[in-house]
Design an enzyme around this catalytic site. Structure first.
Site, PDB file in Angstrom:
ATOM      1  N   ARG A 233       2.218   6.803   3.641  1.00 37.02           N
ATOM      2  CA  ARG A 233       2.955   8.176   3.653  1.00 37.02           C
ATOM      3  C   ARG A 233       3.289   8.914   4.951  1.00 37.02           C
ATOM      4  O   ARG A 233       2.310   8.537   5.833  1.00 37.02           O
ATOM      5  CB  ARG A 233       2.130   9.262   2.736  1.00 37.02           C
ATOM      6  N   GLU A 262      10.780  12.769   5.761  1.00 37.56           N
ATOM      7  CA  GLU A 262      11.712  11.842   4.824  1.00 37.56           C
ATOM      8  C   GLU A 262      12.251  12.639   3.848  1.00 37.56           C
ATOM      9  O   GLU A 262      13.385  12.231   3.351  1.00 37.56           O
ATOM     10  CB  GLU A 262      10.968  10.900   4.398  1.00 37.56           C
TER      11      GLU A 262
HETATM   12  P1  NAI Z   1      -5.410   3.152  -4.130  1.00 38.50           P
HETATM   13  O1  NAI Z   1      -5.988   4.321  -4.525  1.00 38.50           O
HETATM   14  O2  NAI Z   1      -5.774   1.716  -4.823  1.00 38.50           O
HETATM   15  O3  NAI Z   1      -6.164   2.748  -2.633  1.00 38.50           O
HETATM   16  C1  NAI Z   1      -6.524   3.583  -1.510  1.00 38.50           C
HETATM   17  C2  NAI Z   1      -7.669   3.153  -0.856  1.00 38.50           C
HETATM   18  O4  NAI Z   1      -7.603   4.092   0.444  1.00 38.50           O
HETATM   19  C3  NAI Z   1      -8.916   3.323  -1.782  1.00 38.50           C
HETATM   20  O5  NAI Z   1      -9.775   2.150  -1.341  1.00 38.50           O
HETATM   21  C4  NAI Z   1      -9.747   4.507  -0.781  1.00 38.50           C
HETATM   22  O6  NAI Z   1     -10.938   4.599  -0.860  1.00 38.50           O
HETATM   23  C5  NAI Z   1      -9.251   4.537   0.491  1.00 38.50           C
HETATM   24  N1  NAI Z   1      -9.100   5.657   1.254  1.00 38.50           N
HETATM   25  C6  NAI Z   1      -8.907   7.215   0.899  1.00 38.50           C
HETATM   26  N2  NAI Z   1      -9.227   8.030   1.779  1.00 38.50           N
HETATM   27  C7  NAI Z   1      -9.358   7.232   2.863  1.00 38.50           C
HETATM   28  C8  NAI Z   1      -9.523   7.503   4.337  1.00 38.50           C
HETATM   29  N3  NAI Z   1      -9.985   8.717   4.644  1.00 38.50           N
HETATM   30  N4  NAI Z   1      -9.559   6.446   5.260  1.00 38.50           N
HETATM   31  C9  NAI Z   1      -9.658   5.318   4.756  1.00 38.50           C
HETATM   32  N5  NAI Z   1      -9.412   4.752   3.567  1.00 38.50           N
HETATM   33  C10 NAI Z   1      -9.363   6.019   2.736  1.00 38.50           C
HETATM   34  O7  NAI Z   1      -3.979   3.290  -3.441  1.00 38.50           O
HETATM   35  P2  NAI Z   1      -2.724   2.042  -3.382  1.00 38.50           P
HETATM   36  O8  NAI Z   1      -2.113   1.936  -4.773  1.00 38.50           O
HETATM   37  O9  NAI Z   1      -3.494   0.901  -2.645  1.00 38.50           O
HETATM   38  O10 NAI Z   1      -1.897   2.735  -2.729  1.00 38.50           O
HETATM   39  C11 NAI Z   1      -2.185   3.347  -0.993  1.00 38.50           C
HETATM   40  C12 NAI Z   1      -0.813   4.269  -0.971  1.00 38.50           C
HETATM   41  O11 NAI Z   1       0.189   3.534  -0.510  1.00 38.50           O
HETATM   42  C13 NAI Z   1      -0.498   5.332  -1.882  1.00 38.50           C
HETATM   43  O12 NAI Z   1      -1.388   6.485  -1.899  1.00 38.50           O
HETATM   44  C14 NAI Z   1       0.977   5.993  -1.519  1.00 38.50           C
HETATM   45  O13 NAI Z   1       0.838   7.005  -0.444  1.00 38.50           O
HETATM   46  C15 NAI Z   1       1.290   4.449  -0.795  1.00 38.50           C
HETATM   47  N6  NAI Z   1       2.421   4.007  -1.409  1.00 38.50           N
HETATM   48  C16 NAI Z   1       3.513   3.600  -0.845  1.00 38.50           C
HETATM   49  C17 NAI Z   1       4.517   2.787  -1.554  1.00 38.50           C
HETATM   50  C18 NAI Z   1       5.847   2.508  -0.816  1.00 38.50           C
HETATM   51  O14 NAI Z   1       6.680   2.225  -1.307  1.00 38.50           O
HETATM   52  N7  NAI Z   1       5.909   2.697   0.711  1.00 38.50           N
HETATM   53  C19 NAI Z   1       4.662   2.682  -2.815  1.00 38.50           C
HETATM   54  C20 NAI Z   1       3.222   2.754  -3.429  1.00 38.50           C
HETATM   55  C21 NAI Z   1       2.296   3.382  -2.727  1.00 38.50           C
END
Ligand code: NAI
Length: 336
Positions: A233, A262
């Site tokens: 993000r 954005e």
């Molecule tokens: P997820 O929920 O499976 O994984 C997120 C991980 O981040 C978890 O393992 C969590 O423990 C960790 N986390 C949380 N707070 C943290 C911190 N302070 N420091 C380090 N790690 C931390 O989510 P997923 O599906 O892997 O997606 C991650 C992010 O990717 C989404 O929240 C979204 O913002 C972004 N995204 C971007 C897209 C794009 O088109 N560019 C599309 C889909 C998601």
């Protein structure tokens, strides 16, 4: 039949959703959902929104007043929704927790490969009849250290790719993945990941804790010449600090699929307009910066999954069924 107002829609959203719909009533608006556009949702049961729609307290209260009872996100991240306000206004929030984590991880790889081998420059150069290699020297990814912040679904898919390329993969996540440890990913403190990474990729959600995770201090802790990749993000990164670090030639290169501001730019064709955002204008002229406009998710397979899961969310909402796709305050620490 649920009546759903779609916001921030493009032609492809309409095509995917209409092709799979037989029972609900849909209306597609190109407008972003914000306080000025809430009235478009009057008399609908739900709104279906995307990453840059703003669902703050004011908007959610206004949505409840016009009869809306569902916010269905066509994405995984829910940082743009005030969950406490949704709860207070009796609005159910649902999302698509996973559709194709590999799509985003592969896009991060595409950015890294492009930036490291300068294929974006080479493509234009060769088409212009310029076959010189001057200033095209890249670096070999094999043997480098990749740092991953957040090893959830996308982060893990990305770790697998970078392990496959023969990099050492180090990671920071409060909840280390046993599966990744077995595969050779080394978990360590954030500062150590920052200090050791040649390529640093962000895959954590945007929360109050991760807002501006990359800032003046953390950039200084990074290895000189490192590449920063953000497909998470925009607000994970303080753009002004990154620009300074690039100018000081400390940060080696930057690839972003998301940008702090954005919502005013992405998903629109502004090629005939003056871009008034000075920071993105400045980023666009650095030779070592690559920007894509939030297209990490955008594959045919992802769109099919987003549509399928969102349609199921509409059904569950209509039938009053609980769902694992519900988003509520229990999922996050700082819920307002
Ligand atoms: P997820 O929920 O499976 O994984 C997120 C991980 O981040 C978890 O393992 C969590 O423990 C960790 N986390 C949380 N707070 C943290 C911190 N302070 N420091 C380090 N790690 C931390 O989510 P997923 O599906 O892997 O997606 C991650 C992010 O990717 C989404 O929240 C979204 O913002 C972004 N995204 C971007 C897209 C794009 O088109 N560019 C599309 C889909 C998601």
């Amino acid at each position: 039949m649920a009546r759903i107002a779609f916001f921030s829609t493009q032609n492809y959203d309409r095509q995917f959703f209409e092709s799979q719909n037989s029972k609900h009533r849909f209306e597609f608006f190109e407008n972003r959902l914000k306080s000025k556009t809430v009235d478009l949702a009057r008399d609908f049961d739900g709104v279906c929104v995307f990453v840059n729609d703003r669902l703050d307290e004011e908007v959610l209260k206004a949505l409840a007043e016009v009869g809306v009872k569902l916010v269905a996100l066509r994405c995984a991240g829910f940082n743009n929704v005030d969950l406490k306000a949704a709860e207070n206004n009796g609005i159910r929030v649902m999302r698509v927790p996973a559709y194709s984590p590999q799509a985003i991880a592969e896009h991060a790889l595409a950015l890294i490969m492009t930036l490291s081998r300068r294929t974006h420059k080479a493509y234009n150069r060769v088409r212009d009849g310029n076959f010189s290699l001057e200033r095209l020297m890249g670096f070999t990814i094999y043997g480098k250290t990749t740092g991953v912040i957040g090893t959830g679904q996308i982060g893990r898919a990305f770790c697998n790719i970078m392990l496959g390329l023969g990099t050492r993969v180090i990671a920071y996540d409060k909840y280390p993945s046993e599966e990744m440890i077995k595969k050779g990913v080394e978990y360590m403190e954030l500062d150590q990941v920052l200090a050791q990474s040649d390529i640093l990729s962000l895959h954590c959600p945007l929360t109050p804790e991760t807002h501006h995770l990359i800032n003046k201090d953390t950039l200084q802790k990074m290895k000189k010449g490192a590449m920063l990749v953000n497909t998470g993000r925009g607000k994970l990164v303080n753009t002004a600090a990154v620009i300074n670090s690039l100018k000081e030639e400390h940060l080696g290169s930057l690839a972003i699929d998301v940008y702090e501001e954005e919502e005013k730019l992405f998903f629109r064709d502004l090629s005939d307009y003056v871009i008034r955002d000075d920071q993105i204008a400045q980023l666009m002229i650095f030779p070592n910066v690559l920007i894509t406009a939030h297209q990490g998710f955008f594959t045919k397979e992802s769109m099919e999954e987003i549509t399928r899961i969102t349609m199921k969310n509409f059904d569950d909402f209509e039938q009053g069924k609980d769902s694992e796709n519900d988003v509520n305050c229990k999922l996050i620490k700082d819920c307002g």
